[in-house]
Design a protein around this motif. Sequence first.
Motif, PDB file in Angstrom:
ATOM      1  N   ALA A 163       0.345  39.196 -31.106  1.00  0.00           N
ATOM      2  CA  ALA A 163       0.079  38.960 -29.681  1.00  0.00           C
ATOM      3  C   ALA A 163       1.316  38.445 -28.967  1.00  0.00           C
ATOM      4  O   ALA A 163       1.615  38.844 -27.829  1.00  0.00           O
TER       5      ALA A 163
ATOM      6  N   GLU B  70       2.473  34.554 -19.041  1.00  0.00           N
ATOM      7  CA  GLU B  70       1.364  33.616 -19.218  1.00  0.00           C
ATOM      8  C   GLU B  70       0.875  33.613 -20.665  1.00  0.00           C
ATOM      9  O   GLU B  70       0.480  32.570 -21.202  1.00  0.00           O
ATOM     10  N   THR B  71       0.903  34.774 -21.306  1.00  0.00           N
ATOM     11  CA  THR B  71       0.489  34.868 -22.713  1.00  0.00           C
ATOM     12  C   THR B  71       1.546  34.272 -23.635  1.00  0.00           C
ATOM     13  O   THR B  71       1.221  33.563 -24.596  1.00  0.00           O
TER      14      THR B  71
ATOM     15  N   ARG C 198       1.919  38.259 -16.045  1.00  0.00           N
ATOM     16  CA  ARG C 198       0.781  38.167 -16.970  1.00  0.00           C
ATOM     17  C   ARG C 198       1.269  38.073 -18.413  1.00  0.00           C
ATOM     18  O   ARG C 198       0.721  37.302 -19.227  1.00  0.00           O
TER      19      ARG C 198
ATOM     20  N   ALA D 240       3.539  40.428 -26.056  1.00  0.00           N
ATOM     21  CA  ALA D 240       3.780  39.811 -24.752  1.00  0.00           C
ATOM     22  C   ALA D 240       5.270  39.725 -24.434  1.00  0.00           C
ATOM     23  O   ALA D 240       5.700  40.043 -23.321  1.00  0.00           O
TER      24      ALA D 240
END
Length: 211
Positions: A92, A155-156, A152, A96
């Motif tokens: 993840a 933010e991750t 976005r 990102a």
Amino acid sequence: MGLDITVVTADWAHLARMPADARLGALIDAVCPEFCCVPCEEADRAVPGGWVWQRGTPWCAEYRFYGTTGTYAWHFQLAEAWEDLRPSAAPALREALDRFLGGLFWHGPDQRAAAEADDGPRPAPGFPGDPAPWRPEVLALGSPEEVAALARAWETAAPRLEELREPFAATAARRPAWLGTFDLAGALLREWGEVVTGSGERGWGLIGLPY
């Protein structure tokens, strides 16, 4: 002399009202004005970093990085560091940061594949209304929609950067001493986070001028 980068956020609607061949010059004039007086010039030099709004240009702002003195080498080396760290990052976090850095100054192995996925090759991004696939000579360019996607991704990634401290230290010998610590690299990465967040909050685009 090395390459410099001047990072600017701008109102895409304002740029759209300009002739296509005038936009780059207008941006350069806006962030590098001829000062009207000594106090104006001194006030400009007093800004150590962060967003700078020149007098008379409410439609764009320059972001000054605190520790890079404008040199592109810092950003290039941060991209090189990410190449070293990607195999150690959790999926993840890797996804990102691939998205975030790939939209700014990193040209990763998946960038071309992502651009050509689903609906075939896409035109290179440009200023609003520019004829595709023309692209101005800039170091970074993102429409408001692209900037929102970068925000976005940030933010991750932002809450998980500490996961990279150990692998960064293990590969530090591959990088120049001036970017040899995780804290320095992380500070620069967080400044880019501030850039995309600030641009995204305004709904503006992002440009990296090679000046």
